[in-house]
Structures are given as structure tokens and as C-alpha cells.
Design a protein around this motif. Structure first.
Motif, short mmCIF file in Angstrom:
data_model
loop_
_atom_site.label_atom_id
_atom_site.label_comp_id
_atom_site.label_asym_id
_atom_site.label_seq_id
_atom_site.Cartn_x
_atom_site.Cartn_y
_atom_site.Cartn_z
N ILE A 1 0.87 -1.18 0.00
CA ILE A 1 0.00 0.00 0.00
C ILE A 1 0.90 1.22 0.00
N VAL A 2 0.78 2.05 -1.02
CA VAL A 2 1.60 3.26 -1.13
C VAL A 2 0.80 4.43 -0.60
N GLY A 3 1.19 4.92 0.57
CA GLY A 3 0.49 6.03 1.19
C GLY A 3 -0.13 5.64 2.52
N GLY A 4 0.26 6.36 3.58
CA GLY A 4 -0.21 6.04 4.92
C GLY A 4 -1.21 7.03 5.46
N GLY A 5 -2.08 7.53 4.58
CA GLY A 5 -3.17 8.40 5.01
C GLY A 5 -4.39 7.60 5.42
N LEU B 1 3.75 1.83 2.81
CA LEU B 1 4.96 2.62 2.61
C LEU B 1 4.56 4.09 2.54
N GLU B 2 5.07 4.88 3.47
CA GLU B 2 4.68 6.30 3.59
C GLU B 2 5.93 7.17 3.60
N LYS B 3 5.96 8.17 2.73
CA LYS B 3 7.17 8.99 2.62
C LYS B 3 7.33 10.00 3.76
N GLY B 4 6.29 10.19 4.55
CA GLY B 4 6.36 11.10 5.69
C GLY B 4 5.89 10.43 6.95
N THR B 5 5.13 11.17 7.75
CA THR B 5 4.56 10.60 8.96
C THR B 5 3.18 10.01 8.66
N TYR C 1 8.68 7.48 6.48
CA TYR C 1 9.82 8.19 5.86
C TYR C 1 10.55 7.27 4.87
N GLU C 2 9.74 6.54 4.12
CA GLU C 2 10.26 5.66 3.08
C GLU C 2 9.46 5.93 1.80
N GLU C 3 10.02 6.71 0.92
CA GLU C 3 9.31 7.13 -0.28
C GLU C 3 9.39 6.07 -1.36
N VAL C 4 8.27 5.80 -1.99
CA VAL C 4 8.25 4.88 -3.13
C VAL C 4 8.69 5.65 -4.37
#
Length: 317
Positions: free
Chosen positions: A6-10, A30-34, A92-95
Motif C-alpha cells: 500500500i503506497v500512502g499512509g493516510g 509505505l509512507e514517505k512522511g509521517t 519516511y520511506e518514499e516509493v
């Protein structure tokens, strides 16, 4: 190999993870921020249009004393779900890239790589500003995001647009002593502005506390001025800051690199609305990213159902 990435932790990414767990699918978010990163970057005092129950995930109660929950309420709620459910999320892991290799996907991130049978993109649209493309837009005084009014006290501020974010910024800055001018492309304040805020901004404009130019658009920004045109003439006003709150866009290049076809001027990602599967078999979309440039079509409230549709299709193809 994972069943699902799942890309995006919103909120919608979280909803997808909860549905995946119900069906015993192995997954990672996988979420590039918090957690709920877009909400974290909202204005500090933002309040939602919707009531709390319409923002709930999986019938987990969203408890708040306010009639309309705010940014901090939402962060507490969605981050609380992630903790309580112990969701498998990497922050903090950007796809960087999604590639289809036969019947599996290779997902490359800023830290490592993953292999999965299916991928859901639930990245939202808050990361790329919808630029005005005028001279001077790259000056330090021009901001495409708004956090709070205090930096703009006693400053001459141009607010571009008449969306909820523009109206909230204009009112807050005015009430902290800023000299606010709104530059609005349309002929009136937007119809989607929160119903309890719309009369406030219209009254402030009518009394002259906030200046507003309708049917107008900026043509140039300098270090000391803003130039804009109306139907009949060019105006030039002194200016300290420009808040270009003209909206945000999905990362279209990221979607195209993954093989997704974008349709029409709105660049709507091709997908089946019944299953949310794109033209790439096994690659799904969830949440506001589905609307392309039509970012007003999807919200947390009406896209929560995407999670169930996707997981049902994965488990019952």
C-alpha cells in the motif's frame, strides 16, 4: 513475497491495511512522511467540513467534543488507529518506482525494495502545488502552503483563490492584523466554501476589511509588488507575501511511470470504478488520487469504500 503493498499512509491507506488484515493478506504500508502526512501538513487550525462519524475508518469511533473535528483531532484519530491496530507501516520511506514483472510487482523505495502480488496507490494529491506559471512565482515571498497566520501580521498579503484554504487563510491573517487582498479568478466566493465560513468572508469583503478582486488573475510578482489583470485593466499593488493557494495535484509522472493510462485534460487515471483496478492488472487506486486534476471529487468521506472494493476483488477475483 508480500500479498500487497500500500503506497500512502493516510486515512485511505490505513483503511486498505485494515481490510487486508481482515482477509489475512500480508502487506506493508509505505509512507514517505509521517502517518496521515497530508493532514499533518494542513493549516494548524483547519476544521473539516464533515462531522467526525463521516471520517471514521472501519467503524472505529472518532471521538471529539467539537462539532467539526480539526487537524489535531484527525491526527490523533488516524495515528491512534495505527498504534492500536499495530499496522505494518514503514515511515519516511518514499516509493520511487513501481514495475510490473510478469505476475508480480517490484517496488523500489528510498531505502530498499519489495516484491508483491498486488499494489494499491493511495497517495492523495497534496504534494505538488498547482502552479500559476507567472514570472516571480519562485520568489521567497511566494508560498503555496499555509500553516498559521502569525508570520503575516502587519504585512501586505495577497491570497490567491477562493477555496476553503484561501478563505480560511484570508480570514485568519486579517484577524491577526494583516492587510489582505484576495485575487479570485471567478466571479464570486466558491460554492464549496464551508457554509459557516462563507458569510463571514463575504461580509468582510463587503465592509472593506478584506479587499477582493474578482474575475482577476496574477500576471507578475516582484519583490515589492503584485501585478494582476481584471477584465478591463492591469493593477499593481504593494505586497510583502503571496499565498498562492491554488490547489494541488497528484504526481502524474509517478502514475505514468507505473504504467497507468491518464485520460483527458483532467488526466484521470484509468481504473474500473467497481474494483478500483487500473489498466495494469493487480495495480489499484484508492482515495483522492482517482480523480486526477478533479481533486474535488473524492474525500475521506466518500472514498473509504475503495478499501473494501479492492480487497474484495483481490480475494475474490
Amino acid at each position: 513475497m508480500l500479498d500487497l503493498i500500500i503506497v500512502g499512509g493516510g486515512p485511505i491507506g490505513i483503511a486498505c491495511a485494515i481490510e487486508a488484515e481482515k482477509h489475512q493478506l500480508s502487506y506493508v504500508i509505505l509512507e514517505k512522511g509521517t502517518i496521515a502526512n497530508s493532514l499533518y501538513n494542513y493549516p494548524l487550525y483547519m476544521r473539516f467540513f464533515s462531522t467526525a462519524e463521516r471520517l471514521e475508518i472501519d467503524k472505529i469511533p472518532f471521538i471529539t467534543t467539537a462539532p467539526k473535528p480539526g487537524r489535531q483531532d484527525a491526527l490523533e484519530y488516524y495515528q491512534g488507529i495505527t498504534r492500536q491496530r499495530q499496522l505494518n507501516i514503514r515511515l519516511y520511506e518514499e516509493v520511487l518506482m513501481i514495475q510490473k514483472n510478469g505476475n508480480e510487482f517490484s517496488v523500489t523505495t528510498s531505502k530498499t525494495g519489495y516484491i508483491a502480488k498486488q499494489v494499491i496507490i493511495a497517495t492523495g494529491f497534496y504534494d505538488i502545488p498547482n502552479l500559476m506559471n507567472v514570472e516571480g512565482e519562485n520568489l521567497p515571498k511566494v508560498h503555496h502552503y499555509y500553516t498559521e497566520p502569525y508570520p503575516y501580521a502587519q504585512q501586505k498579503v495577497v491570497v490567491v483563490g477562493s477555496s476553503n484554504s484561501s478563505v480560511d487563510a484570508a480570514l485568519e491573517i486579517y484577524r491577526k492584523g494583516g492587510d489582505v487582498t484576495m485575487i479570485i479568478r471567478g466571479s464570486e466566493i466558491g460554492n464549496r466554501v464551508k457554509y459557516w465560513v462563507k458569510p463571514d468572508i463575504e461580509n468582510r469583503i463587503a465592509e472593506g476589511s478584506i479587499k477582493a478582486y474578482f474575475n482577476s488573475e496574477i500576471t507578475e510578482i516582484t519583490t515589492s509588488d503584485v501585478l494582476f489583470k481584471t477584465k478591463s485593466e492591469i493593477h499593481q499593488i504593494e505586497n510583502d507575501f503571496v499565498l498562492a493557494l491554488t490547489g494541488y495535484l497528484p504526481d502524474f509522472q509517478f502514475l505514468k511511470n507505473a504504467g497507468i493510462i491518464l485520460e483527458g485534460e483532467a488526466e484521470v487515471p484509468l481504473h474500473n470504478p467497481e474494483t478500483m483496478e487500473t489498466n495494469v492488472k493487480g495495480l489499484y487506486l484508492a482515495g483522492v488520487v482517482c480523480g486526477g486534476r478533479n481533486t474535488h471529487l473524492w474525500f475521506i468521506e466518500n472514498s473509504r469504500i475503495h478499501a473494501k472494493k479492492i480487497i474484495e476483488h483481490i480475494t475474490n477475483p
